[in-house]
Motif scaffolding. Sequence first.
Motif, PDB file in Angstrom:
ATOM      1  N   SER A 118       0.834  -1.198   0.000  1.00 35.30           N
ATOM      2  CA  SER A 118       0.000   0.000   0.000  1.00 35.30           C
ATOM      3  C   SER A 118       0.869   1.248   0.000  1.00 35.30           C
ATOM      4  CB  SER A 118      -0.905  -0.016   1.241  1.00 35.30           C
ATOM      5  OG  SER A 118      -1.641   1.184   1.343  1.00 35.30           O
ATOM      6  N   GLY A 119       0.735   2.079  -1.039  1.00 33.78           N
ATOM      7  CA  GLY A 119       1.478   3.319  -1.136  1.00 33.78           C
ATOM      8  C   GLY A 119       0.524   4.498  -1.244  1.00 33.78           C
ATOM      9  N   ILE A 120       0.392   5.271  -0.185  1.00 34.89           N
ATOM     10  CA  ILE A 120      -0.581   6.355  -0.127  1.00 34.89           C
ATOM     11  C   ILE A 120       0.110   7.626   0.358  1.00 34.89           C
ATOM     12  CG2 ILE A 120      -2.858   7.044   0.715  1.00 34.89           C
ATOM     13  CD1 ILE A 120      -3.363   4.197   1.594  1.00 34.89           C
ATOM     14  N   THR A 121      -0.308   8.763  -0.203  1.00 34.79           N
ATOM     15  CA  THR A 121       0.209  10.054   0.229  1.00 34.79           C
ATOM     16  C   THR A 121      -0.914  10.838   0.910  1.00 34.79           C
ATOM     17  OG1 THR A 121       1.795  10.091  -1.586  1.00 34.79           O
ATOM     18  CG2 THR A 121       1.316  12.187  -0.508  1.00 34.79           C
ATOM     19  N   PHE A 122      -0.624  11.326   2.106  1.00 35.43           N
ATOM     20  CA  PHE A 122      -1.617  12.043   2.897  1.00 35.43           C
ATOM     21  C   PHE A 122      -1.214  13.503   3.088  1.00 35.43           C
ATOM     22  CE2 PHE A 122      -1.721   7.638   4.591  1.00 35.43           C
ATOM     23  CZ  PHE A 122      -3.042   7.319   4.287  1.00 35.43           C
ATOM     24  N   ASP A 123      -2.217  14.361   3.181  1.00 33.26           N
ATOM     25  CA  ASP A 123      -2.036  15.737   3.629  1.00 33.26           C
ATOM     26  C   ASP A 123      -1.898  15.695   5.153  1.00 33.26           C
ATOM     27  OD1 ASP A 123      -2.352  18.447   4.385  1.00 33.26           O
ATOM     28  OD2 ASP A 123      -3.720  18.843   2.717  1.00 33.26           O
TER      29      ASP A 123
END
Length: 319
Positions: A118-123
Motif C-alpha cells: 500500500s502506497g498512499i500520500t496524505f495531507d
Amino acid sequence: MLRCAMILSVLACTASADPERWRSAWPETDFALTTIDDWSEIISGGPPKDGIPALNDPAFIAVGDEARLTDREPVISLEMEGHPPRAYPLRYLMWHEIVNDVVGGVPAAVTFCPLCNSGITFDRRTEHGTLTFGVSGKLRQSDMVMFDRETESWWQQAVGEAIVGELTGTRLRTLPSWMESWAAFRDRNPQGLVMDQPDARRNYGANPYVRYDSADRPFLFDGEMPPHGIAPLARVVRVGDAAWLLTRLAQAGELRERGVTLSWQSGQASALDTARIGEGRDVGNVRVRDAAGRDLPHDVLFAFAFHAFWPEGTWMLGE
C-alpha cells in the motif's frame, strides 16, 4: 528465514496485545480513546517504535542527476500544480516507510507498507494542526500502524484514520499520487525532482521480502481471505471503496467504470518479488483519472488488505 522470524514474532507478541504493556513505550498515548474492540488485532511487527526510521524533509536532486535507479524501479509520484513533480523511490521507502515532506506548501506524508503493498500520500494538515508521522512498529491486519509525534495517537495507514489516542476518529485527506516506474516518471518530467539517497546504513535497492507477493498467504495476518476465489496477494486497484483486479485492468489496458478511468501500461517492476527491486516481474503502471482527466487518489494494494479494511467494499469483477 524471513517467514520464520515473522511467525515467531506473532507467537511472541500476540499474547502481549494489551495496551497496559505498551504504556512505558507510549506514555503520551491515550489508550482509553480508541476504535479498537479487540486489542489482539494489534501486534508487534518486530521493530520497536521508530525502529523503522521515518524520514523528515528529505533532500532532492534533479532527475537528470539521478544515476542509481534502474528504469523499471518503482517510485511514488507526487505532482502538485505549479511545482516541480517529485519522485519517492521505493528503494528508500522499503526501509523507512514514511517520508514527511512539504510540497508546494502542502505538508505531505508519503507512505508505503510493504506487507500490504500500500502506497498512499496524505495531507498532514488536520483540524488539530499539522502532524509529523513515524512508524510505530505495530501492525493491524498486516498493515502498518503509524503514529503522530504531536499526540502519539496511532493511525491505520491503509485508511488514514486515527485508531488509538487523542485524535481517534480523525481522518487524513489523501493526495493524488501513484506508483510507476522510474523511467515513466523521468521521461514525463525531465525537469522534475527525485528524492536523494538518505544518509543511513541500509541496503538500498534490495528487497527484504523476496518472493513475498508470490506467497500463498500474507505474513502476520490471520483474518478472512478475499471472496470470489481471489488470491490474497493478488494486486487490486482501490478507488474509494471499490477494487479492480490488476490482472483484469492489465488485460483490458483501460477500464471506464463508476465514473473513473483506469489505465495500465507495462514497465514497472514489483518491489516485492526478486532480491533486487528493479529486477522484479512486470506489474505495470496504473493511473486513475476522473471524467475531466484529473488524477484521483487511489492505491494498488493486496486483495487481503482491501477485504480487511473494506469488508463491504465492491469488487469490480466485470461480470
